[in-house]
Motif scaffolding. Structure first.
Motif, PDB file in Angstrom:
ATOM      1  N   ASP A  76       0.895  -1.169  -0.038  1.00  0.00           N
ATOM      2  CA  ASP A  76       0.038  -0.048   0.127  1.00  0.00           C
ATOM      3  C   ASP A  76       0.962   1.293  -0.128  1.00  0.00           C
ATOM      4  OD1 ASP A  76      -2.128  -1.702  -0.093  1.00  0.00           O
ATOM      5  OD2 ASP A  76      -2.574  -1.564   2.199  1.00  0.00           O
ATOM      6  N   GLU A 119      -7.848   6.803  -1.151  1.00  0.00           N
ATOM      7  CA  GLU A 119      -6.887   6.241  -0.348  1.00  0.00           C
ATOM      8  C   GLU A 119      -5.410   6.441  -0.950  1.00  0.00           C
ATOM      9  OE1 GLU A 119      -7.528   1.973   0.412  1.00  0.00           O
ATOM     10  OE2 GLU A 119      -5.637   1.894   1.577  1.00  0.00           O
ATOM     11  N   SER A 161      -9.566   7.531   8.284  1.00  0.00           N
ATOM     12  CA  SER A 161      -9.299   6.063   8.153  1.00  0.00           C
ATOM     13  C   SER A 161      -8.789   5.664   9.331  1.00  0.00           C
ATOM     14  CB  SER A 161      -8.159   6.004   7.181  1.00  0.00           C
ATOM     15  OG  SER A 161      -7.140   6.739   7.570  1.00  0.00           O
ATOM     16  N   GLU A 163      -6.836   2.054  11.495  1.00  0.00           N
ATOM     17  CA  GLU A 163      -6.066   1.322  11.362  1.00  0.00           C
ATOM     18  C   GLU A 163      -5.471   0.752  12.744  1.00  0.00           C
ATOM     19  OE1 GLU A 163      -1.692   0.625   8.952  1.00  0.00           O
ATOM     20  OE2 GLU A 163      -2.758   2.409   9.031  1.00  0.00           O
ATOM     21  N   ASN A 174      -6.886   8.578  11.395  1.00  0.00           N
ATOM     22  CA  ASN A 174      -6.280   9.894  10.464  1.00  0.00           C
ATOM     23  C   ASN A 174      -7.448  10.297  10.154  1.00  0.00           C
ATOM     24  OD1 ASN A 174      -5.666  10.435   7.352  1.00  0.00           O
ATOM     25  ND2 ASN A 174      -4.194  10.927   8.741  1.00  0.00           N
ATOM     26  N   LYS A 176      -8.792  12.999   7.800  1.00  0.00           N
ATOM     27  CA  LYS A 176      -8.439  13.274   6.485  1.00  0.00           C
ATOM     28  C   LYS A 176      -9.330  14.674   6.168  1.00  0.00           C
ATOM     29  CE  LYS A 176      -7.277   8.846   4.637  1.00  0.00           C
ATOM     30  NZ  LYS A 176      -5.794   9.470   4.321  1.00  0.00           N
ATOM     31  N   THR A 223      -3.068  12.669  12.068  1.00  0.00           N
ATOM     32  CA  THR A 223      -3.052  11.245  12.416  1.00  0.00           C
ATOM     33  C   THR A 223      -2.843  11.389  14.035  1.00  0.00           C
ATOM     34  OG1 THR A 223      -2.205  10.599  10.427  1.00  0.00           O
ATOM     35  CG2 THR A 223      -1.917   9.229  12.442  1.00  0.00           C
ATOM     36  N   ARG A 271      -5.539  -1.096   6.726  1.00  0.00           N
ATOM     37  CA  ARG A 271      -6.158   0.417   6.945  1.00  0.00           C
ATOM     38  C   ARG A 271      -7.581   0.341   6.384  1.00  0.00           C
ATOM     39  NH1 ARG A 271      -2.712   5.148   5.031  1.00  0.00           N
ATOM     40  NH2 ARG A 271      -2.672   3.901   3.245  1.00  0.00           N
ATOM     41  N   MET A 272      -8.403   0.937   6.956  1.00  0.00           N
ATOM     42  CA  MET A 272      -9.911   1.302   6.356  1.00  0.00           C
ATOM     43  C   MET A 272     -10.046   2.344   6.056  1.00  0.00           C
ATOM     44  SD  MET A 272     -12.440  -1.933   8.232  1.00  0.00           S
ATOM     45  CE  MET A 272     -13.745  -1.165   7.116  1.00  0.00           C
ATOM     46  N   LEU A 273     -10.720   2.900   4.861  1.00  0.00           N
ATOM     47  CA  LEU A 273     -10.968   4.312   4.640  1.00  0.00           C
ATOM     48  C   LEU A 273     -12.265   4.328   4.720  1.00  0.00           C
ATOM     49  CD1 LEU A 273      -9.946   6.945   3.617  1.00  0.00           C
ATOM     50  CD2 LEU A 273     -10.575   6.131   1.130  1.00  0.00           C
ATOM     51  N   MET A 274     -13.009   5.414   5.596  1.00  0.00           N
ATOM     52  CA  MET A 274     -14.299   5.510   5.852  1.00  0.00           C
ATOM     53  C   MET A 274     -14.977   6.931   5.487  1.00  0.00           C
ATOM     54  SD  MET A 274     -14.715   3.076   9.288  1.00  0.00           S
ATOM     55  CE  MET A 274     -16.224   3.032   9.126  1.00  0.00           C
ATOM     56  N   ASN A 275     -16.001   7.211   5.430  1.00  0.00           N
ATOM     57  CA  ASN A 275     -16.623   8.285   5.355  1.00  0.00           C
ATOM     58  C   ASN A 275     -18.160   8.393   5.964  1.00  0.00           C
ATOM     59  OD1 ASN A 275     -17.256   7.093   2.679  1.00  0.00           O
ATOM     60  ND2 ASN A 275     -18.610   8.909   2.567  1.00  0.00           N
TER      61      ASN A 275
END
Length: 433
Positions: A76, A119, A161, A163, A174, A176, A223, A271-275
């Motif tokens: 990644d 991401e 995100s 993790e 994190n 963003k 972060t 790591r998971m990216l979320m909104n």
């Protein structure tokens, strides 16, 4: 003469024996000291204090070890390194004159990306285009033409995100960016947003981002790393984000909140990216602020007033976890001037607190006509301003049970009289006239 010769030989052997024992003692002491130092050093390197967190601001890691190492993230990070501009990681020198209002560096050819590509792009890449649109005259006209109902429904979107680092037992969050925030300043049609984050239900960690000036699409890219959290406890935690707009001259405006229960979220794969959509904060109603049990006793001979804060019940929740940490501040007023103040201890995580704390106040006059007592029930909040849960005033000019209680202690001095009182709204505080 023979006895004298033998005694001299014995005395000559004593310094040799003492020297040998001293040498052995010195060697043993040095060895013991070196062993203790090695044990302390090894314990410090292996032991990590629980719930320690490290804050990384805009990609500058202040922790000695880089959390974004290849060993941790694998492929990644290689894909992210290709899309990121070449900026030396070890250099802490930042050219502040080239930054925009968001604190970002301008880019030559920005490309708009979809949320799925978030991401692999830095927050600066997908926020600059929307920033230009939000500050253009057309966008200002369109935002001003929205009705009040639409403004309340659309509070924007928060991107972040999550993790978990199994090697260091670290939970990494994190923050963003946020998009489409409402304008809290009616004159400039913009906001000065920042974000507070709390880990529930224990509320041990309360952190916040920096304030970004005059923007509705802030790119934070900050972060927060929390050490000492076992992975088995992640499912029991809840993340609570509060989005606010800074106000220099009054209380900061609350834009909305985001609540993220971590149950069912698997962080073992990386790591998971979320909104999440920002929703309106659940504000407590002023009709149900609980009750407070107070006992008063007036000593006319010594001109002293004894106040006992006994109990509080049915206190409203101060946050989404449903738990409050209440305590009571007691202020004594003579006319318009506060002459004394006291406070109780904090009771953790309870809506029905038992205080049983006694305070004795010296009354400066022989009459209670100009004396009043104010009780403020607050929620203890480490890292931010304590919020007022409810308020109570006892005095000659007080209405309801507050005035009746005060009348009884004047008619029956030297008698301890206790009563339950309903708490009223604590915002817009009334002061004795």
């Amino acid at each position: 003469m023979a006895p004298i010769t033998s005694s001299r030989e014995e005395f000559d052997e004593i310094p040799t024996v003492v020297g040998i024992f001293s040498a052995f003692g010195l060697v043993f002491t040095v060895s013991l000291f070196a062993w203790i130092c090695c044990q302390r050093k090894s314990s410090k390197t292996n032991k990590t204090p629980p719930y320690k967190f490290v804050h990384v601001l805009k990609g500058v890691d202040i922790y000695p070890e880089n959390l974004n190492s290849k060993k941790k993230f694998g492929a990644d990070d290689k894909s992210e390194a290709k899309n990121k501009p070449a900026v030396p990681k070890t250099s802490l020198h930042l050219d502040l004159e080239k930054r925009d209002l968001n604190g970002n560096f301008p880019k030559a050819n920005p490309k708009a990306g979809s949320p799925s590509d978030l991401e692999h792009l830095t927050p600066k890449t997908f926020s600059e285009k929307e920033q230009k649109e939000s500050t253009s005259p057309d966008s200002l006209k369109s935002s001003s033409s929205l009705c009040s109902v639409e403004k309340q429904d659309k509070l924007g979107t928060l991107f972040f995100s999550l993790e978990y680092n199994f090697e260091k037992k670290a939970f990494v969050v994190n923050i963003k960016e946020a998009r489409g925030l409402p304008a809290m300043d009616e004159q400039s049609m913009t906001s000065d947003p920042y974000i507070k984050m709390t880990i529930l239900p224990e509320k041990k960690h309360k952190v916040k981002t920096r304030v970004l000036r005059k923007t509705l699409d802030p790119a934070f890219d900050e972060t927060f790393t929390f050490y000492g959290i076992p992975y088995s406890q992640i499912q029991d935690l809840v993340l609570h984000f509060i989005i606010l707009s800074f106000d220099r001259f009054s209380r900061d405006d609350i834009i909305g909140e985001v609540l993220i229960p971590l149950s069912g979220i698997e962080l073992a794969d990386g790591r998971m990216l979320m909104n999440r959509e920002i929703i309106k904060r659940n504000v407590r109603k002023s009709s149900g602020r609980g009750e407070l049990l107070i006992s008063l006793c007036y000593q006319s001979t010594t001109n002293t007033l004894t106040v006992v804060v006994l109990k509080a019940r049915h206190l409203p929740k101060a946050d989404v976890s449903g738990l409050s940490d209440p305590y009571v501040k007691v202020n004594l007023y003579h006319a318009k001037k506060r002459i004394s103040k006291k406070k109780t201890h904090v009771k953790k995580c309870t809506p029905n607190a038992v205080f049983n704390e006694l305070f004795v106040f010296d009354i400066p006059c022989e009459s209670l006509e100009e004396i009043s007592v104010e009780f403020l029930v607050l929620d203890s909040d480490r890292g931010s301003r304590n919020e007022v849960i409810g308020r109570l005033v006892l005095g000659a000019s007080a209405e309801g049970t507050g005035g009746e209680h005060w009348k009884e202690i004047r008619e029956y001095p030297r008698r301890q009289i206790a009563k339950w009182h309903m708490l009223c709204d604590g915002f817009g505080l009334w002061r004795p006239l």
